[in-house]
Design an enzyme around this catalytic site. Structure first.
Site, short mmCIF file in Angstrom:
data_model
loop_
_atom_site.label_atom_id
_atom_site.label_comp_id
_atom_site.label_asym_id
_atom_site.label_seq_id
_atom_site.Cartn_x
_atom_site.Cartn_y
_atom_site.Cartn_z
N HIS A 153 0.85 -1.18 0.00
CA HIS A 153 0.00 0.00 0.00
C HIS A 153 0.90 1.24 0.00
CE1 HIS A 153 -4.01 -1.81 1.51
NE2 HIS A 153 -3.25 -2.76 1.00
N ASP A 158 -1.77 4.27 -4.69
CA ASP A 158 -3.19 3.96 -4.53
C ASP A 158 -4.07 5.08 -5.10
OD1 ASP A 158 -2.42 1.63 -3.39
OD2 ASP A 158 -3.19 2.05 -1.39
#
Length: 244
Positions: A153, A158
């Site tokens: 992440h 993202d």
């Protein structure tokens, strides 16, 4: 229309437990297209990571030790998003953390929603795909967005992926001319123009095997419930050969 696709990474799941923002990533959209504009900062959190948060982000306190604190980038960040429409996946999470960071600096900065409007893509996805998983990874798979490079992440990565997901999730809306709304002033009607759709829409026919599977399913429903709602549209005789 200026939209900012935003994501954050944090030291844990709850800001109320003392967790902090460690990364902010923003991608700018102008008229639903990427402009190339970005805002990206790593931040020194002055607190420890929860184990799971460190695992999914790959960030460490050693890496963040020489990065600025939130108070050092807050004015630049707020100036970047000011007046925009923010696109956020699970907006309550990111807004909670960002508002907490602002509140730690006193009252002068207010709240994020004092400056922007917000579209929550998680809510959009739940409305479009009720009862299904609507995580960012699940939406990428469902909408055909490439996220093979997402091993960990990261706020900027993202945000870039979410920009593609948002455009795919809301595709087709630009065919209705909401962008052409004209307001001639107080006391006058708002005029909505509908742009003509010139592109040929694809026509997809079910394969023979798919049609047969469909008929078998109807036959199963009739055995179980005595009827199938599809019978209103399709004569039961078509599936009799498959009921034996």
């Amino acid at each position: 229309m200026r939209q900012i696709v935003l994501d954050t990474e944090t030291t844990g799941l709850e800001w109320k437990q003392g967790n902090r923002v460690v990364e902010i990533g923003c991608v700018e959209l102008l008229e639903r297209r990427r402009s190339g504009g970005k805002f990206h900062r790593y931040l020194k959190p002055d607190c420890a990571f929860e184990a799971r948060a460190q695992e999914v982000t790959g960030l460490t306190l050693e890496f963040l030790a020489d990065k600025p604190r939130f108070d050092e980038v807050v004015e630049e960040f707020l100036a970047y998003i000011d007046g925009a429409e923010l696109i956020i996946h699970n907006a309550a999470f990111d807004l909670g953390f960002l508002d907490n960071e602002l509140s730690r600096l006193g009252e002068r900065f207010g709240r994020i929603l004092d400056r922007v409007t917000v579209v929550d893509t998680l809510q959009l996805a739940r409305e479009r795909f009720p009862g299904q998983r609507n995580s960012l990874d699940a939406l990428c798979k469902r909408l055909g967005v490439d996220n093979a490079h997402r091993q960990l992440h990261g706020a900027l990565l993202d945000a870039e992926i979410l920009a593609d997901v948002y455009i795919a999730l809301t595709s087709g809306q630009e065919e209705i001319g909401f962008g052409g709304i004209e307001d001639a002033g107080a006391g006058t009607a708002t005029v909505v123009s509908f742009a003509p759709v010139t592109a040929q829409r694809p026509r997809i026919a079910a394969a023979q095997a798919e049609q047969e599977a469909h008929l078998r399913r109807l036959a199963h429903l009739r055995r179980k419930a005595g009827r199938a709602l599809w019978d209103v549209l399709e004569p039961a005789a078509e599936s009799e050969a498959l009921e034996a």
